[in-house]
Design a protein around this motif. Structure first.
Motif, PDB file in Angstrom:
ATOM      1  N   THR A  47       1.095  -1.415   0.093  1.00  0.00           N
ATOM      2  CA  THR A  47       0.296  -0.503  -0.016  1.00  0.00           C
ATOM      3  C   THR A  47       0.631   1.172   0.330  1.00  0.00           C
ATOM      4  O   THR A  47       1.771   0.781   0.568  1.00  0.00           O
ATOM      5  CB  THR A  47      -1.120  -0.188   0.918  1.00  0.00           C
ATOM      6  OG1 THR A  47      -1.364   1.182   1.048  1.00  0.00           O
ATOM      7  CG2 THR A  47       0.312   0.362   1.919  1.00  0.00           C
ATOM      8  N   ILE A  48       0.419   2.045  -0.536  1.00  0.00           N
ATOM      9  CA  ILE A  48       1.423   3.560  -0.814  1.00  0.00           C
ATOM     10  C   ILE A  48       0.328   4.150   0.471  1.00  0.00           C
ATOM     11  O   ILE A  48      -0.287   4.547   1.072  1.00  0.00           O
ATOM     12  CB  ILE A  48       0.495   4.374  -2.022  1.00  0.00           C
ATOM     13  CG1 ILE A  48       1.178   3.409  -3.006  1.00  0.00           C
ATOM     14  CG2 ILE A  48       1.825   5.799  -2.492  1.00  0.00           C
ATOM     15  CD1 ILE A  48       0.842   3.913  -4.139  1.00  0.00           C
ATOM     16  N   VAL A  49       1.442   4.566   1.396  1.00  0.00           N
ATOM     17  CA  VAL A  49       1.714   5.880   2.353  1.00  0.00           C
ATOM     18  C   VAL A  49       2.539   7.178   2.264  1.00  0.00           C
ATOM     19  O   VAL A  49       3.346   7.450   1.382  1.00  0.00           O
ATOM     20  CB  VAL A  49       2.506   4.901   3.304  1.00  0.00           C
ATOM     21  CG1 VAL A  49       1.932   6.471   4.876  1.00  0.00           C
ATOM     22  CG2 VAL A  49       1.710   3.845   3.592  1.00  0.00           C
ATOM     23  N   ALA A  50       1.113   8.274   1.658  1.00  0.00           N
ATOM     24  CA  ALA A  50       2.046   9.414   1.836  1.00  0.00           C
ATOM     25  C   ALA A  50       2.453  10.260   2.192  1.00  0.00           C
ATOM     26  O   ALA A  50       2.665   9.928   3.874  1.00  0.00           O
ATOM     27  CB  ALA A  50       0.301  10.724   1.391  1.00  0.00           C
ATOM     28  N   GLY A  75      -5.598   5.358  12.140  1.00  0.00           N
ATOM     29  CA  GLY A  75      -5.339   6.602  11.896  1.00  0.00           C
ATOM     30  C   GLY A  75      -3.408   7.088  10.545  1.00  0.00           C
ATOM     31  O   GLY A  75      -3.931   8.113  10.717  1.00  0.00           O
ATOM     32  N   TYR A  76      -3.531   5.477  10.403  1.00  0.00           N
ATOM     33  CA  TYR A  76      -1.688   6.118   9.943  1.00  0.00           C
ATOM     34  C   TYR A  76      -2.086   5.802   8.243  1.00  0.00           C
ATOM     35  O   TYR A  76      -2.172   5.452   8.030  1.00  0.00           O
ATOM     36  CB  TYR A  76      -1.393   4.920   9.896  1.00  0.00           C
ATOM     37  CG  TYR A  76       0.429   5.264   9.518  1.00  0.00           C
ATOM     38  CD1 TYR A  76       0.840   5.554   9.971  1.00  0.00           C
ATOM     39  CD2 TYR A  76       0.578   4.509   8.229  1.00  0.00           C
ATOM     40  CE1 TYR A  76       2.799   5.833   9.611  1.00  0.00           C
ATOM     41  CE2 TYR A  76       2.008   4.633   7.524  1.00  0.00           C
ATOM     42  CZ  TYR A  76       2.875   5.175   8.422  1.00  0.00           C
ATOM     43  OH  TYR A  76       4.404   4.928   8.545  1.00  0.00           O
ATOM     44  N   ARG A  77      -1.859   7.117   8.060  1.00  0.00           N
ATOM     45  CA  ARG A  77      -2.185   7.647   6.386  1.00  0.00           C
ATOM     46  C   ARG A  77      -1.377   8.444   6.027  1.00  0.00           C
ATOM     47  O   ARG A  77      -1.255   8.192   5.059  1.00  0.00           O
ATOM     48  CB  ARG A  77      -3.732   9.027   6.077  1.00  0.00           C
ATOM     49  CG  ARG A  77      -4.840   7.651   6.837  1.00  0.00           C
ATOM     50  CD  ARG A  77      -5.903   8.222   6.212  1.00  0.00           C
ATOM     51  NE  ARG A  77      -7.202   7.977   6.870  1.00  0.00           N
ATOM     52  CZ  ARG A  77      -7.796   7.023   5.943  1.00  0.00           C
ATOM     53  NH1 ARG A  77      -7.227   6.735   4.775  1.00  0.00           N
ATOM     54  NH2 ARG A  77      -9.444   6.012   6.095  1.00  0.00           N
ATOM     55  N   LYS A  78      -0.252   9.230   7.016  1.00  0.00           N
ATOM     56  CA  LYS A  78       1.049   9.247   6.041  1.00  0.00           C
ATOM     57  C   LYS A  78       1.785   9.525   7.052  1.00  0.00           C
ATOM     58  O   LYS A  78       1.818   8.975   7.928  1.00  0.00           O
ATOM     59  CB  LYS A  78       0.619  11.404   6.224  1.00  0.00           C
ATOM     60  CG  LYS A  78      -0.385  11.932   5.251  1.00  0.00           C
ATOM     61  CD  LYS A  78      -0.193  12.865   5.021  1.00  0.00           C
ATOM     62  CE  LYS A  78      -1.179  13.514   4.723  1.00  0.00           C
ATOM     63  NZ  LYS A  78      -1.779  15.698   4.293  1.00  0.00           N
ATOM     64  N   VAL A  79       2.969   9.373   6.229  1.00  0.00           N
ATOM     65  CA  VAL A  79       4.393   9.098   7.163  1.00  0.00           C
ATOM     66  C   VAL A  79       4.543   9.803   8.128  1.00  0.00           C
ATOM     67  O   VAL A  79       4.256  11.454   7.761  1.00  0.00           O
ATOM     68  CB  VAL A  79       5.204   9.529   6.033  1.00  0.00           C
ATOM     69  CG1 VAL A  79       5.367   8.033   5.448  1.00  0.00           C
ATOM     70  CG2 VAL A  79       5.579   9.945   5.100  1.00  0.00           C
TER      71      VAL A  79
END
Length: 332
Positions: free
Chosen positions: A148-151, A291-295
Motif C-alpha cells: 500500500t502507498i503511504v503518502a 489513523g496511519y495515512r501519512k508518514v
C-alpha cells in the motif's frame, strides 16, 4: 415520587465503560508484556544502575506510552496532553497524577530513538508474532503478498528547500502519489502479518515478493501486480508456477469471448480473490483504526521502524476479533 428497586439503583450507579476503556483493557490483556520486557531490557539503558541523575522510567511504562502513540496517531506533545486529559490512558499506563507527573514529550522522543537505534521495533514485531504463533495463529499454509502507498509531505517549504529524498512518486491509475510503500506478507489462513518491508513508492510490488514469503509456504497469493513473481522466489525453472497463485489481468479475461471456459476462469479468479481479501485487513487496521495515512518521519529507516510496531499491534487487534473481542478491539 417514583420508587426504584435496589437492583435498578445499583445498575444506574454502575460506571459506563467507554469505547476507549474497553479497547485499552483488551489490548492490555493481549500484549505479551513480560515477553517484551525480557526481550528489550538488555538494550534499555543497561549501564544506568548506580549512576547519578534521574533513573530511567520503567520499560513497561514507556512501552505503554509508545503503544498509545501508535494506536491514536499522536505527536509527542499531543500524546502528553492527551494522557493528562484521559483517565483511561492514565489507568492503562498506571499513572496517578496525585503523586507523579506524565513523562514529557522529550522522554518519549528519546525512547523512540532508542528503539530505532537498536532495531527494537522489529524485535517487538517478532516477539508479538512468536507469542501468537505459540497460540497456533500462524498456520504456514501460504502467504498473501500486497503493498500500500503511504503518502509523504510533498512540500519544499523547509530548511533544505526539498522533499524527502528517500520518498519517490508513482502513478496508480490516473493519479500520482508521493511517498513510500509498505509491503507485507500475510498468513493466508489467519490474515496476520508475518513480514514487513518499506520502500520508496516507485518500487514495483513484485520485486519485494522474495522478502515477504516464508520458505515453507505451500502457496503464495498476489494480485495482478505480482505476475512473474516466481522469478523473485527462487522457484525451479521447470516449474515456475508451482506455488504462485497470482490474479489474472482484467483485460485478458475481458477480451475473451463468452464461453464455459471464461465462466470457469471467472469463478477461479473469484475464489483467488476471496483468499487475497485477508491482506486488506491489516491495512484497514493501521490506516482506518490507527489513523496511519501519512508518514510521520523523514527517511525510510524511521518509517519502517514504525511500521513494525503498527503491524505488530494490528495483529493483536485482529487476534482480538478472532477470539470474540471485536466490540472494543476494532475501535480504539
Amino acid at each position: 415520587m417514583k420508587q426504584i428497586s435496589f437492583a435498578q439503583a445499583e445498575h444506574q450507579n454502575k460506571k459506563k465503560v467507554t469505547r476507549r476503556e474497553r479497547f485499552l483493557a483488551q489490548m492490555d490483556a493481549l500484549v505479551p508484556w513480560q515477553r517484551l520486557i525480557e526481550a528489550l531490557s538488555p538494550s534499555y539503558f543497561p549501564n544506568s544502575a548506580g549512576k547519578r541523575g534521574r533513573p530511567p522510567i520503567g520499560l513497561e511504562r514507556m512501552l505503554r506510552i509508545y503503544f498509545l502513540q501508535q494506536w491514536y496517531a499522536l505527536a509527542d506533545e499531543a500524546l502528553e496532553d492527551a494522557i493528562y486529559d484521559s483517565q483511561a490512558m492514565r489507568d492503562f499506563i498506571g499513572i496517578d497524577l496525585a503523586v507523579e507527573s506524565v513523562p514529557d514529550a522529550t522522554t518519549l522522543l528519546r525512547f523512540r530513538h532508542l528503539l530505532e537505534q537498536h532495531a527494537l521495533t522489529q524485535r517487538i514485531f517478532e516477539e508479538i508474532n512468536a507469542s501468537l504463533a505459540e497460540q497456533g495463529l500462524f498456520m504456514r499454509e501460504g502467504t498473501i503478498v500486497d503493498a500500500t502507498i503511504v503518502a509523504a509531505a510533498p512540500s519544499t517549504k523547509n530548511k533544505a528547500k526539498q522533499r524527502d529524498p528517500e520518498m519517490k512518486q508513482t502513478k496508480k491509475g490516473n493519479q500520482w502519489f508521493f511517498g513510500m510503500k509498505a509491503h507485507i506478507g500475510v498468513d493466508a489462513v489467519t490474515g496476520l502479518t508475518h513480514s514487513v518491508a518499506a520502500t520508496s513508492a516507485n518500487v514495483a510490488d513484485v520485486t519485494m515478493a522474495g522478502t515477504l514469503v516464508r520458505d515453507d509456504d505451500k502457496r503464495v497469493y498476489g494480485d495482478a501486480g505480482y505476475l512473474g513473481m516466481w522469478k523473485y522466489l527462487d522457484e525451479e525453472k521447470d516449474a515456475p508456477d508451482s506455488r504462485c497463485c497470482v490474479a489474472a489481468k482484467r483485460g485478458t479475461i475481458k477480451k475473451m469471448e463468452d464461453s464455459p471456459m471464461k465462466t470457469l476462469l471467472l469463478e477461479f479468479e473469484k475464489a483467488k480473490a476471496s483468499i487475497r481479501a485477508k491482506v486488506e485487513h491489516p491495512f484497514h487496521v493501521i490506516k482506518n483504526l490507527f489513523g496511519y495515512r501519512k508518514v510521520r518521519y523523514k527517511g525510510l529507516a524511521k518509517n519502517q521502524a514504525q511500521l513494525f510496531t503498527l503491524f505488530a499491534l494490528g495483529n493483536l487487534v485482529l487476534t482480538g476479533r478472532c477470539q470474540g473481542h471485536a466490540g472494543g478491539a476494532s475501535a480504539p
